[in-house]
Design an enzyme around this catalytic site. Structure first.
Site, PDB file in Angstrom:
ATOM      1  N   SER A 123       0.787  -1.236   0.000  1.00 51.51           N
ATOM      2  CA  SER A 123       0.000   0.000   0.000  1.00 51.51           C
ATOM      3  C   SER A 123       0.820   1.287   0.000  1.00 51.51           C
ATOM      4  O   SER A 123       0.269   2.365  -0.183  1.00 51.51           O
ATOM      5  CB  SER A 123      -0.957   0.008   1.195  1.00 51.51           C
ATOM      6  OG  SER A 123      -0.252   0.026   2.412  1.00 51.51           O
ATOM      7  N   LYS A 133      -5.929   4.785   8.274  1.00 46.27           N
ATOM      8  CA  LYS A 133      -4.793   5.564   7.793  1.00 46.27           C
ATOM      9  C   LYS A 133      -5.100   7.064   7.808  1.00 46.27           C
ATOM     10  O   LYS A 133      -4.199   7.886   8.012  1.00 46.27           O
ATOM     11  CB  LYS A 133      -4.392   5.095   6.397  1.00 46.27           C
ATOM     12  CG  LYS A 133      -3.819   3.694   6.407  1.00 46.27           C
ATOM     13  CD  LYS A 133      -3.414   3.201   5.033  1.00 46.27           C
ATOM     14  CE  LYS A 133      -2.810   1.799   5.124  1.00 46.27           C
ATOM     15  NZ  LYS A 133      -2.342   1.286   3.837  1.00 46.27           N
TER      16      LYS A 133
END
Length: 341
Positions: A234, A279
């Site tokens: 990611s 996140k």
């Protein structure tokens, strides 16, 4: 005598509580991780400095004991996942960890390729073989190969990619034997493995391993990416932005702290990731001012929509920017005005 019984009971209770901390449930728990500045861990030889920062964002993921499970039940930005949603069927913790680290390695390689090509610098590869990510149960490789083994020859011949290895083995039939040469813990070893037909109805046979290319990217100027024990793909987008920024004179950060997430393909496509709301929380705590989120071409429930939802919920001032490609991210930053004090 009467006092000893409560003491023993207390000791027993303490032992039970201690032991339960090491008893894992069939679940994983994820929670917001960190937002880490990339300039200290990515170094392009002779690269340009930047006034602001690009940051990768992470999610902390681990097996759940009873305490972690209960805490996650009452925490808004902690998620509980059954083991089968995180690991492949019959995949061990070790195999899962190895798979995540190799996905990170592939992500770094793709990020370097994207950044250097955008900067007009040629890229070459040195192919070295394949890594075993997982050995499938009840297949011939079980007990002969292990996750992390580095296979570099089949029947005495090197091969040019994982696809070449698969094509070669697939050209044979069940019962045929292939000789694999591989390295394990620095030691070169050989093994002969009979092929077995897959039960997917394809009629093809194999040894029963999942694998990934081991290839070294060759660029000049040289670049190093010290991702330590961070796993998964990611961080690809943010890696590519940091590398490109060090390669080019214009500072794309313009003095801002810029976070984001998304996989990166060699063609520059940015892909969906998991845990984006966590996140967002991590990036906001780190003081990020902008956040790049995969737009997924406007798909319903895209990473971008999820990010907007979390940003609104935590009342962050961080701006969420939708992108589908590396070029879109660069174009946005190029048009952005420089931050003023």
């Amino acid at each position: 005598m009467k006092r000893k019984f409560p003491i023993r009971l207390s000791i027993l209770a303490a032992l039970i509580l201690f032991a339960s901390a090491f008893y894992y449930l069939p679940f994983y728990v994820s929670k917001p991780g960190m937002a880490k500045e990339l300039e200290p861990i990515i170094k392009v030889e002779g690269g340009y400095e930047e006034e602001g920062n690009f940051m990768l964002t992470t999610v902390r993921m681990g097996r759940a004991n009873i305490y972690a499970y209960l805490i996650a039940q009452f925490s808004k930005y902690q998620e509980i996942y059954p083991v089968e949603e995180i690991r492949a069927e019959d995949e061990t913790d070790k195999e899962y960890t190895i798979r995540q680290l190799h996905m990170m390695d592939n992500s770094k390689t793709a990020a370097i390729e994207v950044a250097y090509k955008k900067a007009g610098i040629p890229v070459e590869y040195d192919f070295k073989g394949v890594y075993v990510l997982r050995v499938l149960p009840d297949m011939p490789a079980e007990g002969k190969l292990k996750p992390g083994d580095h296979v570099f020859e089949v029947d005495g011949n090197p091969f040019a990619s994982a696809n070449d290895f698969i094509d070669y083995v697939s050209s044979k039939k069940a019962g045929d034997i292939v000789k694999l040469s591989f390295k394990r813990n620095g030691k070169t070893m050989d093994t002969e493995i009979p092929l077995k037909a897959f039960d997917d109805g394809s009629g093809k046979a194999g040894v029963g391993i999942q694998l990934v290319d081991d290839k070294e990217i060759k660029v000049e100027p040289d670049v190093t990416v010290e991702s330590e024990e961070i796993g998964g793909p990611s961080a690809g987008l943010m890696f590519s932005l940091e590398i490109y920024n060090q390669l080019t004179k214009e500072d794309l950060t313009k003095g801002y702290d810029i976070a984001g997430t998304g996989t990166i393909s060699p063609d520059g496509t940015v892909g969906r990731i998991g845990g984006i709301q966590q996140k967002i929380v991590a990036a906001d705590k780190a003081g990020a001012e902008l956040f790049f989120a995969p737009f997924e071409k406007g798909a319903k429930d895209s990473n971008y929509e999820e990010a907007l939802e979390a940003a609104k919920d935590i009342d962050t001032k961080m701006k969420i920017i939708p992108i589908d490609t590396f070029d879109e991210a660069v174009a946005y930053l190029e048009k952005m005005k420089k931050k003023t004090s």
